[in-house]
Design a protein around this motif. Structure first.
Motif, mmCIF file in Angstrom:
data_model
loop_
_atom_site.group_PDB
_atom_site.id
_atom_site.type_symbol
_atom_site.label_atom_id
_atom_site.label_comp_id
_atom_site.label_asym_id
_atom_site.label_seq_id
_atom_site.Cartn_x
_atom_site.Cartn_y
_atom_site.Cartn_z
ATOM 1 N N SER A 12 0.829 -1.209 0.000
ATOM 2 C CA SER A 12 0.000 0.000 0.000
ATOM 3 C C SER A 12 0.861 1.256 0.000
ATOM 4 N N LYS A 13 2.030 1.174 0.624
ATOM 5 C CA LYS A 13 2.942 2.328 0.635
ATOM 6 C C LYS A 13 3.531 2.557 -0.755
ATOM 7 N N TYR A 14 3.905 1.465 -1.412
ATOM 8 C CA TYR A 14 4.430 1.604 -2.775
ATOM 9 C C TYR A 14 3.333 2.062 -3.736
ATOM 10 N N SER A 63 0.912 4.028 -3.045
ATOM 11 C CA SER A 63 0.749 5.476 -2.843
ATOM 12 C C SER A 63 1.814 6.250 -3.616
ATOM 13 N N LEU A 64 3.028 5.733 -3.631
ATOM 14 C CA LEU A 64 4.080 6.388 -4.423
ATOM 15 C C LEU A 64 3.751 6.324 -5.904
ATOM 16 N N GLN A 101 0.889 6.229 -7.356
ATOM 17 C CA GLN A 101 -0.220 7.109 -7.699
ATOM 18 C C GLN A 101 0.239 8.543 -7.964
ATOM 19 N N LYS A 102 1.379 8.896 -7.452
ATOM 20 C CA LYS A 102 1.884 10.264 -7.602
ATOM 21 C C LYS A 102 2.650 10.474 -8.903
#
Length: 366
Positions: free
Chosen positions: A321-323, A325-326, A328-329
């Motif tokens: 989920s952290k990756y 989020s990256l 998505q940017k």
């Protein structure tokens, strides 16, 4: 040359997106892979004995999606093939997924109706409230005895951990049947490419706008050679493991050729409780080839090596989920496939996801 897209990974995800972008939008594509061949884990070839083998274990195309099947049919003719699997338990082979025959062979019953098997399951299954892992899923469906005979050992060997540490989706992939249907899949389309997967991928990537470079790592491609990226490799690798390494499982394959027509009665034999390997595959059952010799592969699960299977559990999902989020940017990078999206997808799901990604890029809706 400056390419419109660098596509990293020449498996189903990368090749489908490459074909669509090249043929429908006229984009110039640089398609790379760190291996020596296209096709990803579906790659196959003819061995020295004239037998077509799949280098990374059995890849059996099955889908209920007419859209996906129709799309791939532009690049392959098909051989209809229904996969069957036997599991070695207590000195005998029994069908997997579990069906009426399995129950009769393992427990000495003579059930003849669906209702009898249904009542057997009801007497065996455990009442579990919220299902949180694969062990609970199986025991809530068929009970402890079948879980320990057919599921626990195989899953532990394949994933390197107890089923209680894995998402319910891992064991939830297999149905539980009351009839005698011994097919592994029940999808509308169950096929393999007549000329093999390597030929399918060759046709997928034959467009003049697609340039292929094998034995090439993503980090070695200068950024001035492309405008955008479609990345189908491990997402944690793309981001330099900034949030740590996502867990994957891999396989080691041992191929054996025998001087006889067949050594197995079906293409795949599972070994949930015996040996270090989890299954053996005899490829002539799948391809329909005629040959006086036969080749099988034995699969040994390993923790290191090429990443094949994302490990579905709460810890890995938290890291992913952290990756995500990256990802998505990023405006000019798209992630696809099993490794790029960290999902345990079948081949048809990967193809469908790649077609959706193309529609997203082209501004349409799938």
């Amino acid at each position: 040359m400056k390419y419109d897209y660098l596509i990293v990974g020449a498996g189903f995800a990368g090749c489908v997106v490459a074909e669509r972008l090249a043929s429908k939008m006229g984009k110039k594509i640089l398609l790379i892979d760190r291996r020596y061949h296209i096709g990803g884990n579906a790659y196959d070839s003819i061995n020295e004995y004239g037998i077509r083998i799949q280098h990374y274990g059995p890849h059996l195309f099955h889908t209920n999606s007419e859209y996906v099947f129709s799309y791939l049919s532009h690049f392959a003719g098909w051989r209809h093939y229904e996969h069957r699997v036997l599991a070695w338990v207590h000195g005998k082979f029994v069908p997997m997924p579990v069906n009426r025959t399995t129950i009769n062979l393992l427990f000495g019953y003579s059930f003849t109706t669906d209702d009898q098997v249904k009542k057997f399951y009801e007497s065996e299954r455990e009442s579990i409230g919220e299902i949180t892992n694969s062990e609970e899923f199986v025991r809530s469906k068929v009970g402890k005895k079948l879980y320990e005979l057919l599921y626990k050992g195989y899953t532990t060997k394949q994933w390197g951990c107890d089923p209680s540490k894995l998402s319910p989706s891992v064991c939830g992939r297999l149905p539980v049947r009351t009839n005698t249907d011994d097919r592994y899949f029940t999808d509308k389309y169950q096929v393999i490419p007549t000329d093999g997967y390597a030929s399918l991928f060759s046709r997928l990537t034959s467009h003049q706008n697609i340039h292929i470079e094998m034995n090439t790592n993503f980090v070695d491609v200068p950024t001035n050679r492309y405008k955008r990226i479609v990345f189908t490799g491990p997402i944690d690798e793309f981001f330099g493991y900034v949030y740590g390494t996502l867990p994957y499982r891999s396989l080691r394959f041992e191929f054996k050729t025998y001087d006889q027509e067949y050594v197995q009665s079906v293409a795949q034999q599972n070994y949930p409780n015996d040996f270090n390997y989890i299954r053996s595959t005899e490829y002539k059952h799948i391809t329909g080839q005629k040959n006086r010799k036969t080749t099988i592969s034995l699969e040994y699960p390993i923790e290191t090596g090429d990443p094949y299977y994302p490990v579905p559990n709460n810890n890995s999902e938290s890291i992913y989920s952290k990756y995500f989020s990256l990802a998505q940017k990023l405006q000019s990078v798209y992630f696809a496939g099993r490794l790029g999206t960290y999902r345990y997808y079948n081949m048809d799901q990967v193809v469908a996801g790649s077609l959706r990604l193309f529609e997203k890029i082209s501004g349409n809706t799938f």
